[in-house]
Structure formats: C-alpha cells, structure tokens
Design a protein around this motif. Structure first.
Motif, short mmCIF file in Angstrom:
data_model
loop_
_atom_site.label_atom_id
_atom_site.label_comp_id
_atom_site.label_asym_id
_atom_site.label_seq_id
_atom_site.Cartn_x
_atom_site.Cartn_y
_atom_site.Cartn_z
N THR A 47 -13.93 -30.28 55.53
CA THR A 47 -13.59 -31.68 55.69
C THR A 47 -12.99 -32.16 54.36
O THR A 47 -13.59 -31.97 53.30
CB THR A 47 -14.82 -32.52 56.05
N VAL A 48 -11.82 -32.80 54.44
CA VAL A 48 -11.11 -33.24 53.25
C VAL A 48 -10.59 -34.64 53.43
O VAL A 48 -10.53 -35.16 54.54
CB VAL A 48 -9.93 -32.29 52.89
N THR A 49 -10.19 -35.23 52.31
CA THR A 49 -9.48 -36.50 52.34
C THR A 49 -8.24 -36.35 51.47
O THR A 49 -8.19 -35.48 50.59
CB THR A 49 -10.37 -37.66 51.85
N TYR A 50 -7.25 -37.17 51.72
CA TYR A 50 -6.01 -37.12 50.96
C TYR A 50 -5.72 -38.52 50.47
O TYR A 50 -5.69 -39.48 51.25
CB TYR A 50 -4.84 -36.65 51.84
N GLU A 51 -5.56 -38.64 49.16
CA GLU A 51 -5.26 -39.96 48.58
C GLU A 51 -3.85 -39.96 48.04
O GLU A 51 -3.46 -39.07 47.31
CB GLU A 51 -6.27 -40.28 47.50
N VAL A 52 -3.09 -40.92 48.44
CA VAL A 52 -1.69 -41.05 48.04
C VAL A 52 -1.60 -41.63 46.65
O VAL A 52 -2.32 -42.44 46.22
CB VAL A 52 -0.91 -41.93 49.05
#
Length: 52
Positions: A47-52
């Motif tokens: 499970t990951v998140t991506y921050e712009v």
C-alpha cells in the motif's frame, strides 16, 4: 529466501518513483503458482501513497 530480495527491489522502486509506503496498511501476497518450490509465482502488493 528470494522473496526478501523481491521485497527490497519493490521498496526501492517505490522510493525511486516518488511513492511512500504505508506500513500500517494492508499489504498482500498473491500466490499464482506454488507447486514447484524452486519456481514460485507470487505478486507482491504494498500500500502506497503518491504526493505531487
């Protein structure tokens, strides 16, 4: 034994590509073939998140 190396590669890919692991969330291993212990086909999903 090789699954540890696969996890290391996955975690490096996550970091290099700007994602952040979410260690307190669900992570999955989907085994597609395990009849031959020398040739196990498993899909690792973190499970990951991506921050712009």
């Amino acid at each position: 034994m090789e699954i540890r190396q696969a996890y290391n590669e996955l975690h490096q890919w996550i970091e290099v590509n700007g994602y952040q692991r979410l260690p307190n969330k669900w992570h999955l291993e989907a085994f597609h073939e395990w009849s031959d212990p020398a040739n196990i086909d498993v899909e690792l999903m973190d499970t990951v998140t991506y921050e712009v």
